[in-house]
Design a protein around this motif. Structure first.
Motif, PDB file in Angstrom:
ATOM      1  N   GLU A 151     -19.113  11.630 -26.464  1.00 16.59           N
ATOM      2  CA  GLU A 151     -19.054  10.250 -27.395  1.00 16.59           C
ATOM      3  C   GLU A 151     -17.852   9.556 -26.739  1.00 16.59           C
ATOM      4  O   GLU A 151     -18.185   8.307 -26.627  1.00 16.59           O
ATOM      5  CB  GLU A 151     -18.316  10.850 -28.820  1.00 16.59           C
ATOM      6  CG  GLU A 151     -19.608  11.556 -29.460  1.00 16.59           C
ATOM      7  CD  GLU A 151     -19.653  12.913 -29.093  1.00 16.59           C
ATOM      8  OE1 GLU A 151     -20.588  13.738 -29.607  1.00 16.59           O
ATOM      9  OE2 GLU A 151     -18.754  13.631 -28.339  1.00 16.59           O
ATOM     10  N   TRP A 152     -16.973   9.765 -26.124  1.00 18.88           N
ATOM     11  CA  TRP A 152     -15.701   8.875 -25.664  1.00 18.88           C
ATOM     12  C   TRP A 152     -16.431   8.108 -24.341  1.00 18.88           C
ATOM     13  O   TRP A 152     -16.166   6.979 -24.083  1.00 18.88           O
ATOM     14  CB  TRP A 152     -14.560   9.690 -25.077  1.00 18.88           C
ATOM     15  CG  TRP A 152     -13.819  10.100 -26.336  1.00 18.88           C
ATOM     16  CD1 TRP A 152     -13.542  11.334 -26.816  1.00 18.88           C
ATOM     17  CD2 TRP A 152     -12.944   9.011 -27.115  1.00 18.88           C
ATOM     18  NE1 TRP A 152     -12.898  11.263 -27.952  1.00 18.88           N
ATOM     19  CE2 TRP A 152     -12.365  10.004 -28.340  1.00 18.88           C
ATOM     20  CE3 TRP A 152     -13.145   7.837 -27.348  1.00 18.88           C
ATOM     21  CZ2 TRP A 152     -11.696   9.224 -29.352  1.00 18.88           C
ATOM     22  CZ3 TRP A 152     -12.183   7.169 -28.233  1.00 18.88           C
ATOM     23  CH2 TRP A 152     -11.601   7.849 -29.312  1.00 18.88           C
TER      24      TRP A 152
ATOM     25  N   PHE B 153     -13.625   9.608 -35.215  1.00 16.36           N
ATOM     26  CA  PHE B 153     -13.105   9.921 -33.733  1.00 16.36           C
ATOM     27  C   PHE B 153     -12.473  11.262 -33.622  1.00 16.36           C
ATOM     28  O   PHE B 153     -12.436  11.761 -32.629  1.00 16.36           O
ATOM     29  CB  PHE B 153     -11.902   8.932 -33.457  1.00 16.36           C
ATOM     30  CG  PHE B 153     -12.544   7.419 -33.658  1.00 16.36           C
ATOM     31  CD1 PHE B 153     -13.552   6.948 -32.390  1.00 16.36           C
ATOM     32  CD2 PHE B 153     -12.004   6.351 -34.474  1.00 16.36           C
ATOM     33  CE1 PHE B 153     -13.860   5.630 -32.616  1.00 16.36           C
ATOM     34  CE2 PHE B 153     -12.422   5.186 -34.458  1.00 16.36           C
ATOM     35  CZ  PHE B 153     -13.454   4.797 -33.499  1.00 16.36           C
TER      36      PHE B 153
ATOM     37  N   LYS C  77     -13.593  13.898 -34.350  1.00 16.85           N
ATOM     38  CA  LYS C  77     -14.437  14.938 -34.008  1.00 16.85           C
ATOM     39  C   LYS C  77     -15.295  14.662 -32.757  1.00 16.85           C
ATOM     40  O   LYS C  77     -16.283  15.272 -32.128  1.00 16.85           O
ATOM     41  CB  LYS C  77     -15.766  15.185 -35.111  1.00 16.85           C
ATOM     42  CG  LYS C  77     -15.257  15.463 -36.477  1.00 16.85           C
ATOM     43  CD  LYS C  77     -16.382  15.539 -37.415  1.00 16.85           C
ATOM     44  CE  LYS C  77     -15.701  15.878 -38.820  1.00 16.85           C
ATOM     45  NZ  LYS C  77     -16.677  15.539 -39.848  1.00 16.85           N
ATOM     46  N   TRP C  78     -14.983  13.519 -31.958  1.00 12.99           N
ATOM     47  CA  TRP C  78     -15.502  13.080 -30.723  1.00 12.99           C
ATOM     48  C   TRP C  78     -15.216  14.017 -29.616  1.00 12.99           C
ATOM     49  O   TRP C  78     -14.035  14.564 -29.532  1.00 12.99           O
ATOM     50  CB  TRP C  78     -15.199  11.716 -30.548  1.00 12.99           C
ATOM     51  CG  TRP C  78     -15.849  10.751 -31.145  1.00 12.99           C
ATOM     52  CD1 TRP C  78     -16.596  10.876 -32.326  1.00 12.99           C
ATOM     53  CD2 TRP C  78     -16.178   9.369 -30.948  1.00 12.99           C
ATOM     54  NE1 TRP C  78     -17.321   9.805 -32.691  1.00 12.99           N
ATOM     55  CE2 TRP C  78     -16.784   8.477 -31.784  1.00 12.99           C
ATOM     56  CE3 TRP C  78     -15.634   8.729 -29.694  1.00 12.99           C
ATOM     57  CZ2 TRP C  78     -17.103   7.353 -31.576  1.00 12.99           C
ATOM     58  CZ3 TRP C  78     -15.877   7.340 -29.694  1.00 12.99           C
ATOM     59  CH2 TRP C  78     -16.835   6.763 -30.656  1.00 12.99           C
TER      60      TRP C  78
END
Length: 166
Positions: free
Chosen positions: A82-83, A75, A77-78
């Motif tokens: 991605e979210w 998470f 690196k999100w």
């Protein structure tokens, strides 16, 4: 397919008179007139852009995750993409579980029809079966035509439904 054994009796009645319970008959008549059709009464031509909607909620995800130390997790690196995708998949998963629950309600209302002793109660209960069938139909169509399809039933929901039916 998934089979659950139940231990209930089906009750037949050979008395088809509908007037003994006027309130139940009134409910049945109202239900017949109030039926809706998921194919024709809903605006299926409405465009659904779940990704755009999900993107608007990215800030909410970020505010939530800012209170946690995500260092060393994927998470950390999100980005927004991605979210947003997590939001899309989370919505699909949640709606899928609602759909599976509606099928549980469909089976349960059908069991009511088989277990009530009066014909007018069977008539009215059958309108509830039809209503639950429409719910399953609409959730399935929405998930499969407007979203990216449905997820399988959650293991714990499946166990709960099994217990209810059993």
């Amino acid at each position: 397919l998934h089979t659950v054994a139940d231990h209930s009796e089906a009750i037949f009645t050979w008395d088809y008179e509908k007037g003994a319970r006027p309130q139940l008959n009134t409910l049945y008549e109202k239900a017949k007139h109030s039926q809706w059709n998921g194919e024709t009464d809903l605006p299926w031509d409405t465009e659904v852009d779940l990704e755009a909607q999900a993107q608007t909620q990215v800030d909410t995800f970020r505010a939530f995750t800012d209170s946690y130390d995500l260092a060393g997790t994927p998470f950390a690196k999100w980005g927004d993409k991605e979210w947003a995708q997590l939001n899309v998949e989370g919505s699909n998963w949640s709606l899928s579980q609602f759909m599976h629950g509606e099928q549980g309600a469909l089976v349960c209302t059908a069991k009511i029809v088989e277990s009530v002793p009066w014909i007018d109660a069977k008539y009215y209960a059958s309108t509830q079966v039809m209503d639950e069938a429409r719910h399953v139909e609409v959730f399935a169509k929405y998930l499969d035509t407007k979203l990216s399809g449905h997820y399988p039933v959650n293991h714990h929901l499946r166990l709960l439904l099994d217990d209810i039916i059993n």
